[in-house]
Design an enzyme around this catalytic site. Structure first.
Site, PDB file in Angstrom:
ATOM      1  N   ALA A   1      -4.629  -9.471   3.351  1.00 45.46           N
ATOM      2  CA  ALA A   1      -3.959 -10.632   3.494  1.00 45.46           C
ATOM      3  C   ALA A   1      -3.585 -11.264   1.727  1.00 45.46           C
ATOM      4  O   ALA A   1      -3.218 -11.892   0.912  1.00 45.46           O
ATOM      5  CB  ALA A   1      -3.532 -11.550   4.283  1.00 45.46           C
ATOM      6  N   GLY A   2      -3.671 -10.298   0.734  1.00 40.49           N
ATOM      7  CA  GLY A   2      -3.611  -9.985  -0.919  1.00 40.49           C
ATOM      8  C   GLY A   2      -2.132  -9.504  -1.426  1.00 40.49           C
ATOM      9  O   GLY A   2      -1.619  -9.479  -0.375  1.00 40.49           O
TER      10      GLY A   2
ATOM     11  N   SER B   1      -6.652 -11.560   8.075  1.00 39.05           N
ATOM     12  CA  SER B   1      -7.861 -11.625   6.189  1.00 39.05           C
ATOM     13  C   SER B   1      -9.127 -12.192   6.942  1.00 39.05           C
ATOM     14  O   SER B   1      -9.440 -12.686   7.777  1.00 39.05           O
ATOM     15  CB  SER B   1      -6.887 -12.548   5.587  1.00 39.05           C
ATOM     16  OG  SER B   1      -7.482 -12.976   4.586  1.00 39.05           O
TER      17      SER B   1
ATOM     18  N   CYS C   1      -9.134   1.535 -12.214  1.00 33.54           N
ATOM     19  CA  CYS C   1      -8.905   0.048 -12.640  1.00 33.54           C
ATOM     20  C   CYS C   1      -9.540  -0.612 -13.941  1.00 33.54           C
ATOM     21  O   CYS C   1     -10.255  -1.357 -13.789  1.00 33.54           O
ATOM     22  CB  CYS C   1      -8.509  -1.319 -11.963  1.00 33.54           C
ATOM     23  SG  CYS C   1      -7.832  -3.151 -12.235  1.00 33.54           S
TER      24      CYS C   1
ATOM     25  N   CYS D   1       2.723  -3.001 -16.273  1.00 35.40           N
ATOM     26  CA  CYS D   1       1.932  -4.154 -16.288  1.00 35.40           C
ATOM     27  C   CYS D   1       1.323  -5.070 -17.123  1.00 35.40           C
ATOM     28  O   CYS D   1       1.991  -4.437 -18.557  1.00 35.40           O
ATOM     29  CB  CYS D   1       0.245  -2.926 -15.762  1.00 35.40           C
ATOM     30  SG  CYS D   1      -1.223  -3.991 -16.495  1.00 35.40           S
TER      31      CYS D   1
END
Length: 438
Positions: free
Chosen positions: A9-10, A34, A159, A345
């Site tokens: 649930a992000g 979640s 990332c 980004c």
């Protein structure tokens, strides 16, 4: 009646559940699973770690959101997943499903170097809410008696934006507090150069990022592999020892534990192979999106790095997944969608910021080029990022996934084309293909 479960649930999972609820008639059930009771806007955790925003500013309670927008919510951990027989177990509760969309994000590989990470190690992280809160407490202690500050990423990390943001925002905050002259700043990265970001070849990214870091007095150690962390020292594979008083190191990612434990579901790192519809090539009831998806890094670097899957990319994958599941259930009769993996980004760097655009993230394999790429610098980037954070939280409150006006704005302002229609004879070609994306 069909039952669709969304696992996670992000930034990907909640919008995907909303899109499914939008597409599917009321008789179909959508369940959101979640492991936490809150939605967290993860890009905001950097400011939490530096004591610039409270955690509550970027969180929403899931239970009222699910109730308001027609979702069933189950909070718990998946202990068993059977993609062949279409059932799973959440903390002892068995659920049957017709389709599953896996949006679990990442499991953090802190075990890849002794002493790495906040739990039993000596470095901080801003990858999860609890890590950001712990990083904030350590940061407040650091400000009482500052010294060398080291920020970086592990080999295999995919990332890098949060590392750049944390370092340069820390620099700006230290200047604001009059403490900058007592701190040395070091950036340690497996990237071949500052500004690569796991993507490489973005126009002006190397110049703008590298020049900014050098102007702030940052020592850059690239092509570096961290092998061990001692209480006040980071050790590199070439034997160099980098002292620190405070360190934030991003770990490499791997897939969620239940993915790694389910035969044939993921690869050796627990990332899920998918076809053009983001459907598993062997288990047609299973779709995946975001960090959970396997994307091959086309840029072979001296030290291994992953390919970033930005929040914007993740959300677009989720929209395509919801659309394609709705087609399978007969709720809509439109062409299947595949994401283009075009990404932007907004990176906040204190008094300025840099916007990075890679369209698409993976260059065309035939010509080795992207449709377009660009990096732009200015304080307006910070304003845009703050505005987008508020907008995204507002979307989540109102049960919106990716509305038409957001798609239009991304195309108009940044030349991003988020989806492609798959051809009408797509299904026949899919049945003959088991090639993973990337």
């Amino acid at each position: 009646m069909a039952h669709v479960v969304v696992i996670g649930a992000g930034l990907g999972g909640l919008p995907t559940a909303y899109e499914l609820r939008h597409h599917l008639p009321a008789e179909h059930k959508v369940t959101l699973i979640s492991d936490k009771p809150e939605f967290t806007f993860v890009p905001g955790l950097i400011r939490v770690g530096l004591n610039l925003n409270p955690l509550e500013h970027i969180q929403l309670e899931l239970e009222p959101l699910a109730r308001r927008h027609g979702l069933d919510l189950i909070c718990g951990h998946i202990t068993h997943f059977d993609p062949e027989n279409r059932h799973l177990i959440v903390d002892g509760q068995t659920l049957e499903f017709d389709y599953a969309a896996i949006a679990t994000g990442a499991s953090l590989a802190f075990d890849e170097a002794p002493g790495l990470g906040p739990h039993g190690g000596y470095t901080q992280s801003v990858c999860t809410p609890d890590h950001a809160v712990e990083a904030r407490e350590a940061w407040l202690e650091f400000l009482k008696d500052p010294g060398p500050l080291v920020v970086g990423a592990m080999p295999g990390a995919g990332c890098f934006g949060p590392a750049y943001e944390f370092l340069l925002m820390a620099d700006w905050e230290l200047r604001r507090l009059g403490l900058r002259d007592r701190v040395t700043l070091t950036y340690i990265t497996p990237e071949p150069y500052a500004g690569h970001l796991g993507v490489g070849g973005v126009k002006y990214a190397e110049e703008l990022t590298g020049d900014l870091m050098r102007s702030r007095g940052v020592e850059i150690i690239d092509n570096a592999a961290i092998t061990e962390v001692e209480p006040d020292t980071i050790i590199l594979s070439d034997g160099r020892r980098i002292p620190f008083k405070y360190s934030m190191i991003l770990p490499a990612f791997r897939g969620a534990k239940f993915i790694r434990e389910t035969p044939r579901l993921g690869n050796e790192k627990g990332f899920i192979p998918v076809g053009p519809t983001y459907q598993h090539p062997e288990f047609p009831a299973v779709y995946a999106l975001g960090v959970a998806v396997h994307l091959e890094q086309p840029d072979k670097t001296p030290v291994p790095i992953g390919l970033p899957k930005s929040g914007e990319m993740t959300e677009v994958m989720g929209v395509a997944v919801a659309h394609n599941i709705a087609i399978e259930l007969g709720a809509i009769s439109e062409p299947h969608l595949t994401p283009t993996l075009e990404a932007l980004c907004f990176a906040e760097f204190g008094d300025t910021g840099i916007l990075y655009i890679a369209a698409p993230v993976i260059p065309d394999p035939e010509v080795g080029k992207r449709r377009h790429s660009l990096a732009l610098k200015g304080p307006w980037v910070n304003w845009a990022k703050a505005a987008f954070e508020e907008y995204f939280l507002l979307k989540m409150r109102f049960g919106l996934g990716l509305p038409w006006f957001e798609k239009f704005g991304l195309r108009l302002l940044f030349r991003l084309s988020l989806f492609k229609n798959l051809p009408k004879n797509f299904r026949q070609s899919v049945e003959k293909s088991t090639t993973a994306v990337g």
